[in-house]
Motif scaffolding. Structure first.
Motif, PDB file in Angstrom:
ATOM      1  N   LYS A   3       1.013  -1.132  -0.167  1.00 20.31           N
ATOM      2  CA  LYS A   3       0.126  -0.055  -0.160  1.00 20.31           C
ATOM      3  C   LYS A   3       0.792   1.177   0.148  1.00 20.31           C
ATOM      4  N   TYR A   4       1.390   1.704  -1.085  1.00 23.16           N
ATOM      5  CA  TYR A   4       2.710   2.515  -1.331  1.00 23.16           C
ATOM      6  C   TYR A   4       2.046   3.886  -0.999  1.00 23.16           C
ATOM      7  N   LYS A   5       0.901   4.095  -1.640  1.00 20.73           N
ATOM      8  CA  LYS A   5       0.400   5.495  -1.201  1.00 20.73           C
ATOM      9  C   LYS A   5       0.232   5.855   0.136  1.00 20.73           C
ATOM     10  N   ASP A  62      -6.746   4.605  -5.278  1.00 22.36           N
ATOM     11  CA  ASP A  62      -5.777   5.279  -6.074  1.00 22.36           C
ATOM     12  C   ASP A  62      -6.210   5.183  -7.397  1.00 22.36           C
ATOM     13  N   PRO A  63      -6.022   6.102  -8.573  1.00 17.74           N
ATOM     14  CA  PRO A  63      -6.257   5.855  -9.843  1.00 17.74           C
ATOM     15  C   PRO A  63      -5.799   4.658 -10.478  1.00 17.74           C
ATOM     16  N   LYS A  64      -4.559   4.370 -10.020  1.00 21.06           N
ATOM     17  CA  LYS A  64      -4.019   2.861 -10.473  1.00 21.06           C
ATOM     18  C   LYS A  64      -4.744   1.716 -10.074  1.00 21.06           C
ATOM     19  N   THR A  65      -5.484   1.882  -8.786  1.00 23.68           N
ATOM     20  CA  THR A  65      -6.308   0.783  -8.453  1.00 23.68           C
ATOM     21  C   THR A  65      -7.544   0.394  -9.325  1.00 23.68           C
ATOM     22  N   ASP A  66      -8.022   1.736  -9.658  1.00 25.54           N
ATOM     23  CA  ASP A  66      -9.150   1.825 -10.446  1.00 25.54           C
ATOM     24  C   ASP A  66      -8.917   1.267 -12.150  1.00 25.54           C
ATOM     25  N   LEU A  67      -7.633   1.480 -12.493  1.00 27.67           N
ATOM     26  CA  LEU A  67      -7.167   0.814 -13.865  1.00 27.67           C
ATOM     27  C   LEU A  67      -7.575  -0.664 -13.777  1.00 27.67           C
TER      28      LEU A  67
END
Length: 580
Positions: free
Chosen positions: A33-35, A277-282
């Motif tokens: 969970k880098y963020k 995070d937007p990358k999760t939405d990806l």
């Protein structure tokens, strides 16, 4: 006095709060969970920017990324934090290790990084007491972590393992030491998977509730395609901690092209437990694509693009677009999307799957074969698995073969063969010989065909390739170049003359045409006709043809002899007249 005590309590609570924040940040790193890790450790760093361990872990959060996600900007940010720390605090051991870690990831001189590591060890080695001469286990573990990070060619995992073993002997409780050791063993490759499992098992012995160690063992068994065992360890990781995100993501990827509904269950759990995070939405957009919901996937990608403020803020969106356009046969837009991605993406963040997609898209465009293969070559630099490289080489050969670029196809087939070990089996012989024939390289076809036939005389293909190449090299029998190859073929056919007499007869037919119609060697032609009759002595089409051909040749020989005799008589008469 009360005021002094109050201040001391306040300071102690502040220190404890800081330590708790750092501990939470480290846990977020372990949970990928880098963020959250960056946000938590940034707060700790801002609260105490001169604490070496806080600086170290904040820097670690800045270079933490999913596979292939580390960028130059991330490295520069972490380096700036460590350099500032060195200015503010001095050459503290934690900061030296952090700088050495950055140097390794940048591809710098490994010996220079090791000098920093050794300097950190020396600075923290006990000089008195019962631990005199022993290093600091936290520093040793950090050095092991640095050498465990990155790909197989990054750092020195053997050196890292040595330091981690020293740390394990000094610290009998920290499971992370053995997790870093397990990762290092995997980086060594070869037969070290068993050692990695042992290291992870030791981490579990130290901490039975360690979901990361269970997950790591599962990854090893998944790499071996052992579904029973990898599911066992993944499920154990989930049982230990249902909030551990990486296990859900890996299971989603595994089932994404096998069982879409099951994949969706794991994706939902991943999204619920991973950073928002937007990358999760990806991944949601990716799922919609894999589920065949292309319009919904595109809509989700457009939504993410609007939320992040433009596609330049999240270049990976171009990959989602490319996947969807490719699947819906909009090759032009797929090509535009993948071109935009590679033009804007950090080279260090590119993955093999993205290269494979680019290869597939470019291969659809005639004249773009070299570009398609260039992406295969990029994938080969990222994928260290030998079998994967062999498969990539086969794909490159296939692309050139479909384009009729047979010389290039042969080149890739040769590279593939060399990587396999250089030994040709029946399939390889077929590939090479048929490709040479398709490319009209008849000398090479004949060379390969002879080797193919010698190795596999019971297969029909080498006979066909050899004869086709021989006849194609002299289609109108002008030079008789095929005769030597036909003789070679007949040396095999004659081992079972009765079975192969039709093939032998057809080879004799070529010789007959050459000797009678081209070289005018009628005596040799007569020998060929006799061989034909010996093969088919009884009435039939072949016998009738050979009998007729022999008759014509005999008449031709007689006419030639008569003509020669007439020339001699004419010459003698001329001489007699001259004498009178």
């Amino acid at each position: 006095m009360k005021k002094t005590v109050s201040l001391m309590v306040t300071a102690l609570l502040a220190v404890q709060c800081l330590m708790a924040q750092v501990a939470d940040g480290i846990k977020f790193l372990n949970y990928e969970k880098y963020k959250s890790a960056r946000e938590t450790l940034k707060k700790a760093y801002d609260a105490n920017p001169k604490d070496p361990q806080t600086i170290y872990w904040y820097g670690q959060s800045l270079i933490a990324a999913e596979a292939g996600g580390l960028t130059k900007d991330m490295l520069n940010a972490a380096k700036a934090v460590y350099q500032q720390g060195l200015q503010d605090v001095g050459s503290d051991a934690w900061l030296l290790v952090g700088m050495g870690h950055i140097e390794i990831l940048e591809g710098g001189d490994i010996n220079s990084a090791k000098q920093k590591f050794e300097q950190a060890i020396t600075a923290t080695t006990e000089t008195k007491g019962r631990n005199k001469g022993k290093g600091n286990p936290g520093i040793l573990n950090a050095i092991g972590r640095a050498n465990a990070d990155g790909g197989s060619k990054v750092g020195d995992p053997s050196y890292g393992i040595e330091k981690l073993k020293q740390a394990a002997a000094l610290d009998l409780t920290n499971p992370d030491i053995y997790i870093n050791m397990g990762i290092s063993y995997l980086k060594l490759g070869g037969e070290n998977g068993g050692e990695a499992v042992k290291a992870y098992q030791e981490a579990i012995t130290r901490d039975p509730k360690n979901a990361k160690a269970k997950f790591r063992i599962g990854r090893i068994y998944q790499s071996q395609n052992n579904k029973e065992l990898f599911e066992q360890f993944y499920n154990e990781a989930i049982a230990i901690d249902p909030t551990y995100p990486p296990v859900y993501y890996v299971l989603y990827n595994y089932y994404a092209d096998k069982d879409v509904p099951k994949a969706k269950e794991y994706l939902d759990k991943y999204v619920a437990n991973a950073d928002k995070d937007p990358k999760t939405d990806l991944f949601v957009a990716d799922y919609l694509f894999r589920a065949g919901k292309y319009n919904e996937s595109l809509e989700k990608a457009r939504q993410i693009e609007a939320e992040v403020g433009g596609i330049s803020k999240l270049p990976e969106l171009n990959v989602v677009y490319a996947y969807n356009y490719d699947r819906t046969n909009d090759s032009v837009r797929a090509k535009e999307a993948i071109e935009k991605f590679f033009a804007s993406a950090d080279p260090a963040a590119i993955t093999t799957s993205q290269c494979e997609l680019a290869t597939k898209i470019y291969a659809r465009f005639k004249g773009s074969e070299a570009q398609a293969v260039a992406y295969i070559e990029k994938a080969m630099t990222l994928d260290t698995i030998k079998n994967s490289k062999i498969a990539y080489m086969g794909k490159a050969a296939e692309i050139y073969g479909k384009a009729g670029m047979y010389r290039e196809q042969l080149g890739w087939l040769q590279k593939q063969l060399d990587l396999k070990g250089g030994t040709m089996g029946e399939f390889e012989y077929y590939q090479f010989t048929s490709t040479a024939l398709n490319g009209k390289d008849y000398p090479l076809t004949i060379e390969l065909g002879k080797k193919y036939l010698a190795a596999f005389p019971d297969k029909p293909q080498p006979y066909s390739f050899l004869k086709r190449a021989a006849l194609a090299s002299d289609p109108d029998t002008t030079t008789g170049a095929a005769i030597a190859v036909l003789d070679y073929l007949d040396s095999f056919y004659m081992k079972d003359q009765e079975k192969n007499k039709k093939a032998i007869f057809l080879n004799l037919y070529y010789r007959l045409q050459y000797y009678v119609n081209k070289s005018k060697e009628l005596e040799k032609g007569l020998e060929v006709a006799d061989k034909m009759l010996a093969l088919y002595p009884t009435p039939g089409d072949e016998n009738q043809y050979a009998t007729s051909a022999k008759g014509a040749i005999v008449e031709g020989i007689k006419a030639k002899e008569k003509q020669g005799s007439g020339n001699k008589t004419s010459s003698a008469t001329s001489s007699s007249s001259s004498g009178s």
